[in-house]
Design a protein around this motif. Sequence first.
Motif, PDB file in Angstrom:
ATOM      1  N   ARG A 116       0.836  -1.203   0.000  1.00 21.34           N
ATOM      2  CA  ARG A 116       0.000   0.000   0.000  1.00 21.34           C
ATOM      3  C   ARG A 116       0.874   1.259   0.000  1.00 21.34           C
ATOM      4  NH1 ARG A 116      -4.754   1.304   4.298  1.00 21.34           N
ATOM      5  NH2 ARG A 116      -3.072   1.054   5.800  1.00 21.34           N
ATOM      6  N   ASP A 172      -9.074   4.936  -3.064  1.00 15.61           N
ATOM      7  CA  ASP A 172      -8.895   4.523  -1.681  1.00 15.61           C
ATOM      8  C   ASP A 172      -8.074   3.245  -1.692  1.00 15.61           C
ATOM      9  OD1 ASP A 172      -9.076   4.453   1.066  1.00 15.61           O
ATOM     10  OD2 ASP A 172     -11.138   3.743   1.130  1.00 15.61           O
ATOM     11  N   ALA A 226      -7.498   0.069   1.207  1.00 17.30           N
ATOM     12  CA  ALA A 226      -7.777  -0.456   2.541  1.00 17.30           C
ATOM     13  C   ALA A 226      -7.135  -1.828   2.683  1.00 17.30           C
ATOM     14  CB  ALA A 226      -9.277  -0.562   2.768  1.00 17.30           C
ATOM     15  N   GLN A 273      -8.349   1.400   7.060  1.00 18.15           N
ATOM     16  CA  GLN A 273      -8.531   2.368   5.991  1.00 18.15           C
ATOM     17  C   GLN A 273      -7.397   3.389   6.016  1.00 18.15           C
ATOM     18  OE1 GLN A 273     -11.681   2.900   4.078  1.00 18.15           O
ATOM     19  NE2 GLN A 273     -12.887   1.269   4.982  1.00 18.15           N
ATOM     20  N   LEU A 274      -7.242   4.111   4.921  1.00 20.83           N
ATOM     21  CA  LEU A 274      -6.222   5.158   4.838  1.00 20.83           C
ATOM     22  C   LEU A 274      -6.528   6.312   5.778  1.00 20.83           C
ATOM     23  CD1 LEU A 274      -5.401   5.534   1.044  1.00 20.83           C
ATOM     24  CD2 LEU A 274      -3.868   4.846   2.865  1.00 20.83           C
ATOM     25  N   ILE A 275      -7.790   6.683   5.866  1.00 24.66           N
ATOM     26  CA  ILE A 275      -8.184   7.852   6.641  1.00 24.66           C
ATOM     27  C   ILE A 275      -8.838   7.387   7.935  1.00 24.66           C
ATOM     28  CG2 ILE A 275      -9.631   9.920   6.675  1.00 24.66           C
ATOM     29  CD1 ILE A 275      -9.501   9.828   3.587  1.00 24.66           C
ATOM     30  N   THR A 321     -11.161   8.479  10.356  1.00 25.22           N
ATOM     31  CA  THR A 321     -12.155   9.529  10.531  1.00 25.22           C
ATOM     32  C   THR A 321     -12.420   9.832  12.001  1.00 25.22           C
ATOM     33  OG1 THR A 321     -13.929   7.903  10.324  1.00 25.22           O
ATOM     34  CG2 THR A 321     -13.277   9.092   8.328  1.00 25.22           C
ATOM     35  N   GLY A 355     -14.431   6.698   1.451  1.00 21.67           N
ATOM     36  CA  GLY A 355     -13.657   5.767   0.624  1.00 21.67           C
ATOM     37  C   GLY A 355     -14.517   4.646   0.067  1.00 21.67           C
ATOM     38  N   THR A 373     -15.847  -3.882   0.500  1.00 17.75           N
ATOM     39  CA  THR A 373     -14.525  -4.271   0.958  1.00 17.75           C
ATOM     40  C   THR A 373     -14.532  -5.526   1.806  1.00 17.75           C
ATOM     41  OG1 THR A 373     -14.776  -2.679   2.744  1.00 17.75           O
ATOM     42  CG2 THR A 373     -13.395  -2.033   0.875  1.00 17.75           C
ATOM     43  N   ARG A 383      -7.719  -1.951  -3.488  1.00 15.14           N
ATOM     44  CA  ARG A 383      -7.374  -0.681  -4.116  1.00 15.14           C
ATOM     45  C   ARG A 383      -8.508  -0.321  -5.039  1.00 15.14           C
ATOM     46  NH1 ARG A 383      -5.438   0.813  -9.036  1.00 15.14           N
ATOM     47  NH2 ARG A 383      -5.216  -1.308  -9.720  1.00 15.14           N
ATOM     48  N   GLN A 384      -8.975   0.896  -4.928  1.00 12.36           N
ATOM     49  CA  GLN A 384     -10.021   1.374  -5.825  1.00 12.36           C
ATOM     50  C   GLN A 384      -9.466   2.555  -6.583  1.00 12.36           C
ATOM     51  OE1 GLN A 384     -13.698   2.444  -4.018  1.00 12.36           O
ATOM     52  NE2 GLN A 384     -14.676   2.862  -5.955  1.00 12.36           N
TER      53      GLN A 384
END
Length: 128
Positions: free
Chosen positions: A19, A35, A37, A51-53, A55, A98, A104, A125-126
């Motif tokens: 990633r 995104d 994940a 996830q990347l973010i 929240t 995302g 997912t 990966r999107q």
Amino acid sequence: MSDLVVIAFPTEAKAEEVRQKLLVMQKEYLIELGDAAIAVKDIQGRIKLNQLINTTAAGAVSGTFWGTLVGLIFLMPLAGAALGAASGTLGGYLTDVGIDDERTRCCHPAQNGSALRAGAEGHRRQSA
């Protein structure tokens, strides 16, 4: 149109390494990511998404900031910061960004994560 790509890796560390390489490629404008994940299936069969973010953390920071500003108006910045952090954390926890979580869960809800073995990780990966 976006594509959802799922790749299974033997370890979470390897999935995170890939990633990070994808993110470097995105910064160099070689690929475009919507995104990315990492899904981890534990021994009990539950799937956890990394996830990347985050929240929840972003909501807490934003809530603390705005709560402090509002608290300054009423001469109670610490109370405002505490209330803002609590409400921001809750708001961030309830926010989903995302890739849709149902997509997912190893591509399809009917599969119930069958693409992952217990203890193995997957990378989603999107591209936008």
